[in-house]
Design a protein around this motif. Structure first.
Motif, PDB file in Angstrom:
ATOM      1  N   GLU A  13       0.808  -1.225   0.000  1.00  0.00           N
ATOM      2  CA  GLU A  13       0.000   0.000   0.000  1.00  0.00           C
ATOM      3  C   GLU A  13       0.833   1.263   0.000  1.00  0.00           C
ATOM      4  O   GLU A  13       0.416   2.292  -0.496  1.00  0.00           O
ATOM      5  CB  GLU A  13      -0.918   0.019   1.233  1.00  0.00           C
ATOM      6  N   THR A  14       1.997   1.196   0.607  1.00  0.00           N
ATOM      7  CA  THR A  14       2.758   2.434   0.780  1.00  0.00           C
ATOM      8  C   THR A  14       3.861   2.591  -0.261  1.00  0.00           C
ATOM      9  O   THR A  14       4.524   3.605  -0.309  1.00  0.00           O
ATOM     10  CB  THR A  14       3.394   2.485   2.188  1.00  0.00           C
ATOM     11  N   ALA A  15       4.060   1.575  -1.095  1.00  0.00           N
ATOM     12  CA  ALA A  15       5.190   1.566  -2.017  1.00  0.00           C
ATOM     13  C   ALA A  15       5.319   2.850  -2.851  1.00  0.00           C
ATOM     14  O   ALA A  15       6.402   3.401  -2.979  1.00  0.00           O
ATOM     15  CB  ALA A  15       5.106   0.356  -2.939  1.00  0.00           C
ATOM     16  N   GLU A  16       4.192   3.328  -3.380  1.00  0.00           N
ATOM     17  CA  GLU A  16       4.292   4.480  -4.277  1.00  0.00           C
ATOM     18  C   GLU A  16       4.124   5.808  -3.549  1.00  0.00           C
ATOM     19  O   GLU A  16       4.131   6.851  -4.154  1.00  0.00           O
ATOM     20  CB  GLU A  16       3.197   4.383  -5.346  1.00  0.00           C
ATOM     21  N   LYS A  17       3.938   5.752  -2.268  1.00  0.00           N
ATOM     22  CA  LYS A  17       3.643   6.979  -1.525  1.00  0.00           C
ATOM     23  C   LYS A  17       4.808   7.356  -0.623  1.00  0.00           C
ATOM     24  O   LYS A  17       5.025   6.733   0.408  1.00  0.00           O
ATOM     25  CB  LYS A  17       2.398   6.767  -0.637  1.00  0.00           C
ATOM     26  N   PRO A  18       5.546   8.383  -0.994  1.00  0.00           N
ATOM     27  CA  PRO A  18       6.698   8.741  -0.162  1.00  0.00           C
ATOM     28  C   PRO A  18       6.342   9.082   1.284  1.00  0.00           C
ATOM     29  O   PRO A  18       7.135   8.849   2.167  1.00  0.00           O
ATOM     30  CB  PRO A  18       7.291   9.961  -0.882  1.00  0.00           C
ATOM     31  N   ILE A  19       5.160   9.643   1.515  1.00  0.00           N
ATOM     32  CA  ILE A  19       4.832   9.986   2.910  1.00  0.00           C
ATOM     33  C   ILE A  19       4.057   8.881   3.606  1.00  0.00           C
ATOM     34  O   ILE A  19       3.658   9.020   4.744  1.00  0.00           O
ATOM     35  CB  ILE A  19       4.048  11.314   3.023  1.00  0.00           C
ATOM     36  N   GLY A  20       3.830   7.771   2.939  1.00  0.00           N
ATOM     37  CA  GLY A  20       3.284   6.598   3.617  1.00  0.00           C
ATOM     38  C   GLY A  20       1.807   6.688   3.939  1.00  0.00           C
ATOM     39  O   GLY A  20       1.323   6.050   4.858  1.00  0.00           O
ATOM     40  N   LEU A  21       1.056   7.488   3.205  1.00  0.00           N
ATOM     41  CA  LEU A  21      -0.382   7.561   3.449  1.00  0.00           C
ATOM     42  C   LEU A  21      -1.133   6.671   2.465  1.00  0.00           C
ATOM     43  O   LEU A  21      -0.853   6.698   1.282  1.00  0.00           O
ATOM     44  CB  LEU A  21      -0.880   8.995   3.235  1.00  0.00           C
ATOM     45  N   PRO A  22      -2.099   5.917   2.945  1.00  0.00           N
ATOM     46  CA  PRO A  22      -2.949   5.195   2.013  1.00  0.00           C
ATOM     47  C   PRO A  22      -3.687   6.196   1.125  1.00  0.00           C
ATOM     48  O   PRO A  22      -3.963   7.319   1.548  1.00  0.00           O
ATOM     49  CB  PRO A  22      -3.935   4.446   2.912  1.00  0.00           C
ATOM     50  N   LYS A  23      -4.010   5.796  -0.068  1.00  0.00           N
ATOM     51  CA  LYS A  23      -4.556   6.713  -1.059  1.00  0.00           C
ATOM     52  C   LYS A  23      -5.810   7.450  -0.578  1.00  0.00           C
ATOM     53  O   LYS A  23      -5.902   8.668  -0.696  1.00  0.00           O
ATOM     54  CB  LYS A  23      -4.888   5.933  -2.330  1.00  0.00           C
TER      55      LYS A  23
ATOM     56  N   VAL B 131       3.846  18.801  13.346  1.00  0.00           N
ATOM     57  CA  VAL B 131       2.423  18.558  13.549  1.00  0.00           C
ATOM     58  C   VAL B 131       1.825  17.811  12.367  1.00  0.00           C
ATOM     59  O   VAL B 131       1.071  16.874  12.531  1.00  0.00           O
ATOM     60  CB  VAL B 131       1.681  19.903  13.775  1.00  0.00           C
ATOM     61  N   SER B 132       2.215  18.216  11.151  1.00  0.00           N
ATOM     62  CA  SER B 132       1.582  17.577   9.995  1.00  0.00           C
ATOM     63  C   SER B 132       1.990  16.114   9.868  1.00  0.00           C
ATOM     64  O   SER B 132       1.211  15.286   9.445  1.00  0.00           O
ATOM     65  CB  SER B 132       1.901  18.355   8.717  1.00  0.00           C
ATOM     66  N   ILE B 133       3.202  15.793  10.292  1.00  0.00           N
ATOM     67  CA  ILE B 133       3.598  14.383  10.251  1.00  0.00           C
ATOM     68  C   ILE B 133       2.750  13.579  11.232  1.00  0.00           C
ATOM     69  O   ILE B 133       2.199  12.541  10.908  1.00  0.00           O
ATOM     70  CB  ILE B 133       5.100  14.224  10.588  1.00  0.00           C
ATOM     71  N   LYS B 134       2.608  14.107  12.441  1.00  0.00           N
ATOM     72  CA  LYS B 134       1.784  13.416  13.428  1.00  0.00           C
ATOM     73  C   LYS B 134       0.349  13.294  12.959  1.00  0.00           C
ATOM     74  O   LYS B 134      -0.322  12.314  13.187  1.00  0.00           O
ATOM     75  CB  LYS B 134       1.820  14.175  14.753  1.00  0.00           C
ATOM     76  N   MET B 135      -0.106  14.342  12.299  1.00  0.00           N
ATOM     77  CA  MET B 135      -1.473  14.375  11.807  1.00  0.00           C
ATOM     78  C   MET B 135      -1.684  13.269  10.771  1.00  0.00           C
ATOM     79  O   MET B 135      -2.679  12.578  10.777  1.00  0.00           O
ATOM     80  CB  MET B 135      -1.725  15.779  11.258  1.00  0.00           C
ATOM     81  N   ASN B 136      -0.676  13.056   9.882  1.00  0.00           N
ATOM     82  CA  ASN B 136      -0.781  11.959   8.925  1.00  0.00           C
ATOM     83  C   ASN B 136      -0.902  10.629   9.657  1.00  0.00           C
ATOM     84  O   ASN B 136      -1.659   9.748   9.267  1.00  0.00           O
ATOM     85  CB  ASN B 136       0.455  11.916   8.016  1.00  0.00           C
ATOM     86  N   GLU B 137      -0.130  10.535  10.741  1.00  0.00           N
ATOM     87  CA  GLU B 137      -0.172   9.317  11.527  1.00  0.00           C
ATOM     88  C   GLU B 137      -1.584   9.097  12.096  1.00  0.00           C
ATOM     89  O   GLU B 137      -2.127   8.009  12.018  1.00  0.00           O
ATOM     90  CB  GLU B 137       0.826   9.461  12.667  1.00  0.00           C
TER      91      GLU B 137
ATOM     92  N   ASP C 231      -3.856   7.894   9.478  1.00  0.00           N
ATOM     93  CA  ASP C 231      -3.538   6.492   9.181  1.00  0.00           C
ATOM     94  C   ASP C 231      -4.290   5.558  10.127  1.00  0.00           C
ATOM     95  O   ASP C 231      -4.861   4.552   9.714  1.00  0.00           O
ATOM     96  CB  ASP C 231      -2.034   6.229   9.394  1.00  0.00           C
ATOM     97  N   TRP C 232      -4.265   5.921  11.402  1.00  0.00           N
ATOM     98  CA  TRP C 232      -4.944   5.071  12.396  1.00  0.00           C
ATOM     99  C   TRP C 232      -6.460   5.074  12.164  1.00  0.00           C
ATOM    100  O   TRP C 232      -7.117   4.052  12.323  1.00  0.00           O
ATOM    101  CB  TRP C 232      -4.618   5.534  13.819  1.00  0.00           C
ATOM    102  N   VAL C 233      -6.984   6.242  11.782  1.00  0.00           N
ATOM    103  CA  VAL C 233      -8.420   6.313  11.470  1.00  0.00           C
ATOM    104  C   VAL C 233      -8.742   5.340  10.335  1.00  0.00           C
ATOM    105  O   VAL C 233      -9.727   4.612  10.378  1.00  0.00           O
ATOM    106  CB  VAL C 233      -8.831   7.752  11.077  1.00  0.00           C
ATOM    107  N   ASP C 234      -7.851   5.325   9.341  1.00  0.00           N
ATOM    108  CA  ASP C 234      -8.059   4.420   8.207  1.00  0.00           C
ATOM    109  C   ASP C 234      -8.027   2.952   8.655  1.00  0.00           C
ATOM    110  O   ASP C 234      -8.844   2.142   8.222  1.00  0.00           O
ATOM    111  CB  ASP C 234      -6.978   4.690   7.146  1.00  0.00           C
ATOM    112  N   CYS C 235      -7.106   2.632   9.547  1.00  0.00           N
ATOM    113  CA  CYS C 235      -7.046   1.262  10.085  1.00  0.00           C
ATOM    114  C   CYS C 235      -8.364   0.906  10.771  1.00  0.00           C
ATOM    115  O   CYS C 235      -8.885  -0.211  10.613  1.00  0.00           O
ATOM    116  CB  CYS C 235      -5.911   1.128  11.101  1.00  0.00           C
ATOM    117  N   MET C 236      -8.900   1.857  11.534  1.00  0.00           N
ATOM    118  CA  MET C 236     -10.160   1.606  12.245  1.00  0.00           C
ATOM    119  C   MET C 236     -11.284   1.324  11.257  1.00  0.00           C
ATOM    120  O   MET C 236     -12.086   0.399  11.454  1.00  0.00           O
ATOM    121  CB  MET C 236     -10.538   2.802  13.124  1.00  0.00           C
TER     122      MET C 236
END
Lengths: 217, 215
Positions: free
Chosen positions: A6-16, A36-42, A45-50
């Motif tokens: 899922e993260t291969a093509e995404k340099p910042i590691g966010l699902p599409k 802050v924005s890095i943490k925010m991406n994180e 990400d967790w929301v997406d996992c949920m």
């Protein structure tokens, strides 16, 4: 934390899907507050996992949440005076609840770490104090209501900013807040001034509640 | 939602968010929040502080294997959840109904004199909580406090000195406050009240009564 595929093509590691939502209101690449924005991406990400757990019982998403939050929940419980064995048991219970109640998680009202914190808190009261924990009435989603994507992104960002503010508090103040949450201060010993910017996140949650009330009518 | 003018303090909301309040206080706080979106949102902010602490707390190794925990979760998943309490439509929030065993009609009142009635709800001993029934226009016995007293109005209204409290309003009294709530005319006032220390009544007669009624 997410699979390579899922993260291969995404340099910042966010699902599409998440990246798309995030770019609607907060283009992270232009953010001045990089931390802050890095943490925010994180957080998103967790929301997406949920949502993957709740939509399709995604075991990989669960494993990602488990390996990130499990050790933190256990550390939190041990700091709150729970012994190692009980903290382990409680942590496992929290993860079981996360799997079973994923559909109740509302990303417009809490971040995933906040939601997990409340589950751990309640389970600890259950196990350690052998008490019931009276909870406010649930606010179920109405038939057409689901959280506005902008509300979700906004709330997740406020949560990340609050966590960042917490980390930069003067040591004395931070230690007082920790004491309050680890159970070392009673309500009458707590100073009302936390020094944290709680107004913005409160307003954000209030807005989500107003939308929900409106949809329930 | 009705207009609520008297809210919870930050200290109480933070303690409720942290999970450190006695059970009796938890019940009053949860009941107020059920009626008050403003405090629900403020609670959300204090819970977010908990989430923030969880993020930066550090890590302690979990012994269990993720597959084992998942297997346990899936096993429970297939069980039918029988624990759900069916709340009825009424004036009590769900959390309170669970302690009473229903709404207003399920309360087992005990008279405490002058038309005032109470029902003590079973919680852990560090604080106590009870429902109070104060006839319209009647006065609660004059009392001060050693600890903190939370009083949530569920029906009717009362006046205490210059302040007026109606459904959803919460009065928070501490050691410094001696107070004499008087119920409004019209309908009997029903409140949920919790204390973390016994009340101290000013007059001799209530003090004798106190021994018998555990107020």
């Amino acid at each position: 934390m997410l699979s390579d595929v899922e993260t291969a093509e995404k340099p910042i590691g966010l699902p599409k899907a998440v990246e798309h939502v995030a770019s609607v209101t907060y283009p992270t690449s232009k953010s001045k507050r990089r931390g802050v924005s890095i943490k925010m991406n994180e957080e998103t990400d967790w929301v997406d996992c949920m949502s993957r757990i709740s939509a399709s019982r995604d075991r990989e998403a669960f494993a990602a949440l488990f390996s990130h939050f499990g050790p933190r929940v256990k550390a939190f419980l041990m700091k709150s005076g729970t012994d190692r064995a009980m903290a382990e048991e409680c942590t496992q219970d929290v993860m079981v609840t996360l799997w079973r109640k994923a559909h109740l998680f509302d990303a417009s009202r809490a971040s995933v770490s906040t939601w997990i914190f409340t589950i751990a808190r309640n389970r600890r009261i259950d196990l350690l104090r052998k008490e019931r924990r009276p909870e406010p009435d649930e606010l179920p989603w109405g038939p057409e209501a689901s959280p506005e994507p902008a509300d979700v992104v906004g709330l997740q960002q406020e949560s990340a900013q609050l966590a960042a503010a917490l980390a930069t508090l003067p040591e004395k103040q931070r230690s007082l807040i920790q004491k309050a949450y680890f159970g070392d201060l009673s309500h009458s010993e707590i100073a009302t001034e936390t020094g944290l910017p709680l107004g913005t996140i409160k307003s954000r949650i209030r807005l989500a509640l107003d939308r929900l009330r409106h949809a329930m009518k | 939602m009705t207009q609520i003018n008297h809210h919870l303090t930050d200290a109480l909301l933070m303690s409720y968010a942290a999970g450190t309040l006695p059970e009796a206080f938890n019940l009053v706080v949860a009941s107020h929040i059920s009626l008050c979106d403003e405090c629900r949102a403020r609670l959300g902010a204090f819970e977010a502080v908990g989430g923030g602490l969880l993020t930066e707390i550090g890590e302690a190794e979990v012994m269990a294997d993720v597959e084992d925990v998942l297997a346990r979760a899936e096993a429970i998943d297939s069980e039918i959840d029988m624990s759900g309490f069916q709340a009825e439509a009424g004036i009590f929030p769900r959390a309170l109904q669970e302690y009473v065993g229903g709404d207003l009609s399920a309360v087992r009142w005990r008279p405490v004199g002058m038309g005032v009635k109470q029902a003590i709800l079973k919680t852990s001993k560090s604080a106590n909580v009870r429902l109070l029934y104060i006839p319209a226009g009647a006065q609660m016995p004059d009392h001060g406090h050693r600890g903190t007293e939370l009083t949530l109005v569920l029906r009717g209204a009362f006046r205490d000195q210059d302040e007026h409290f109606a459904r959803g309003d919460i009065e928070i009294a501490t050691e410094a406050d001696a107070h004499t709530p008087i119920a409004d005319e019209g309908v009997a006032c029903i409140c949920l009240a919790a204390t973390d220390a016994p009340l101290k009544f000013q007059g001799l007669v209530p003090r004798i009564v106190q021994k018998f009624v555990r107020i």
